[in-house]
Design a protein around this motif. Sequence first.
Motif, PDB file in Angstrom:
ATOM      1  N   LYS A 112       0.830  -1.206   0.000  1.00 35.61           N
ATOM      2  CA  LYS A 112       0.000   0.000   0.000  1.00 35.61           C
ATOM      3  C   LYS A 112       0.867   1.259   0.000  1.00 35.61           C
ATOM      4  O   LYS A 112       0.612   2.206  -0.751  1.00 35.61           O
ATOM      5  CB  LYS A 112      -0.918  -0.010   1.224  1.00 35.61           C
ATOM      6  N   LEU A 113       1.900   1.263   0.834  1.00 33.14           N
ATOM      7  CA  LEU A 113       2.783   2.430   0.931  1.00 33.14           C
ATOM      8  C   LEU A 113       3.496   2.711  -0.392  1.00 33.14           C
ATOM      9  O   LEU A 113       3.494   3.841  -0.890  1.00 33.14           O
ATOM     10  CB  LEU A 113       3.819   2.217   2.035  1.00 33.14           C
ATOM     11  N   PHE A 114       4.099   1.683  -0.962  1.00 28.83           N
ATOM     12  CA  PHE A 114       4.849   1.890  -2.196  1.00 28.83           C
ATOM     13  C   PHE A 114       3.921   2.098  -3.393  1.00 28.83           C
ATOM     14  O   PHE A 114       4.303   2.749  -4.367  1.00 28.83           O
ATOM     15  CB  PHE A 114       5.804   0.723  -2.433  1.00 28.83           C
ATOM     16  N   GLY A 115       2.710   1.558  -3.303  1.00 28.78           N
ATOM     17  CA  GLY A 115       1.727   1.823  -4.349  1.00 28.78           C
ATOM     18  C   GLY A 115       1.341   3.293  -4.377  1.00 28.78           C
ATOM     19  O   GLY A 115       1.190   3.894  -5.448  1.00 28.78           O
ATOM     20  N   TYR A 116       1.204   3.877  -3.192  1.00 29.10           N
ATOM     21  CA  TYR A 116       0.889   5.309  -3.098  1.00 29.10           C
ATOM     22  C   TYR A 116       2.035   6.149  -3.655  1.00 29.10           C
ATOM     23  O   TYR A 116       1.806   7.151  -4.341  1.00 29.10           O
ATOM     24  CB  TYR A 116       0.619   5.682  -1.642  1.00 29.10           C
ATOM     25  N   GLU A 117       3.266   5.735  -3.395  1.00 31.63           N
ATOM     26  CA  GLU A 117       4.424   6.472  -3.904  1.00 31.63           C
ATOM     27  C   GLU A 117       4.434   6.486  -5.434  1.00 31.63           C
ATOM     28  O   GLU A 117       4.752   7.498  -6.055  1.00 31.63           O
ATOM     29  CB  GLU A 117       5.724   5.859  -3.373  1.00 31.63           C
ATOM     30  N   LYS A 118       4.087   5.370  -6.034  1.00 27.63           N
ATOM     31  CA  LYS A 118       4.034   5.310  -7.496  1.00 27.63           C
ATOM     32  C   LYS A 118       2.934   6.224  -8.035  1.00 27.63           C
ATOM     33  O   LYS A 118       3.084   6.835  -9.098  1.00 27.63           O
ATOM     34  CB  LYS A 118       3.793   3.871  -7.960  1.00 27.63           C
ATOM     35  N   GLN A 119       1.829   6.317  -7.294  1.00 31.77           N
ATOM     36  CA  GLN A 119       0.730   7.181  -7.723  1.00 31.77           C
ATOM     37  C   GLN A 119       1.146   8.648  -7.750  1.00 31.77           C
ATOM     38  O   GLN A 119       0.895   9.358  -8.731  1.00 31.77           O
ATOM     39  CB  GLN A 119      -0.473   7.008  -6.792  1.00 31.77           C
ATOM     40  N   ILE A 120       1.783   9.106  -6.674  1.00 27.93           N
ATOM     41  CA  ILE A 120       2.149  10.525  -6.642  1.00 27.93           C
ATOM     42  C   ILE A 120       3.276  10.831  -7.632  1.00 27.93           C
ATOM     43  O   ILE A 120       3.353  11.937  -8.165  1.00 27.93           O
ATOM     44  CB  ILE A 120       2.538  10.983  -5.218  1.00 27.93           C
ATOM     45  N   GLU A 121       4.126   9.855  -7.900  1.00 31.58           N
ATOM     46  CA  GLU A 121       5.151  10.059  -8.922  1.00 31.58           C
ATOM     47  C   GLU A 121       4.499  10.311 -10.276  1.00 31.58           C
ATOM     48  O   GLU A 121       4.932  11.170 -11.042  1.00 31.58           O
ATOM     49  CB  GLU A 121       6.073   8.841  -9.005  1.00 31.58           C
ATOM     50  N   GLY A 122       3.452   9.541 -10.569  1.00 33.83           N
ATOM     51  CA  GLY A 122       2.750   9.720 -11.835  1.00 33.83           C
ATOM     52  C   GLY A 122       1.998  11.038 -11.899  1.00 33.83           C
ATOM     53  O   GLY A 122       2.027  11.738 -12.916  1.00 33.83           O
TER      54      GLY A 122
END
Length: 261
Positions: A112-122
């Motif tokens: 969940k944490l790293f998934g959120y990081e990928k979202q904000i990067e995009g």
Amino acid sequence: MASTTGGDDDDESITVAFGCDYAKSSNARCHGKYCDNEITKGTLRLSRSIPNPFIPQSSTREKQLMPVYYHVQCFINYLRSGNENKKRVQNVEEDLQGFDELKKKDQDRLKKLFGYEKQIEGKLSETSTTANTTYLEHDEEKKYWQISIDNKTTKTKYGLLGEADSNAIILYKDFSSQSEAQKYVDKKTQEKLKHGYTVNKQASVRTNDQTPVSTTRKRKQLSIPAKTTPIKRTKRQEATSTKKSISTRKQPTRSASKKIK
């Protein structure tokens, strides 16, 4: 291991691998830039493997490396800042050694944490259609600075004009509300303007229908017109051209010739 002076970005370019496990004791300290607190025994921790300067190169690869440990959130903060091209976690299941040995709830937490990081990067990438970006340049120092905002998250990026984006320094920040994030953007922008930066009018604010900032910056650097070399003509070509121009002139009509007489 205690963090070194200057924070955890000093050795970011030599990261070999990432890992995760549970602290076997409370001896290790967090390597986070603003932390340096102990990691309590039994808690989930993340790590980076870097070359051990005290082990000879003739040793096995495992002995040549040593881990530096982080609290989970401190590790996320490490990934959110520093050189844009530094090694980062791309796939949590593949890149974190020891992931399969974690408890199911901790695996889900990291996903969940790293998934959120990928979202904000995009959302805050150069090609984003939702982020608003302010782009400034310092003509004398040949630097650029830009800040993007999407909802409650900001991304600051700066570097030297003409250098590849991979050499830029970035920083992601989360805020409690969008208004707080906007206040931060306005404050940082005003600080830069006071220190000699100027707004690039072609790329000052990027909205949904405007060209991405990085593209505009590249276009600006390549906008110097190319020199044209005049074509040299020989005397024969000039004579031929003159004859053609004479032969193609409109001859006077018959009535006109009578009037001339």
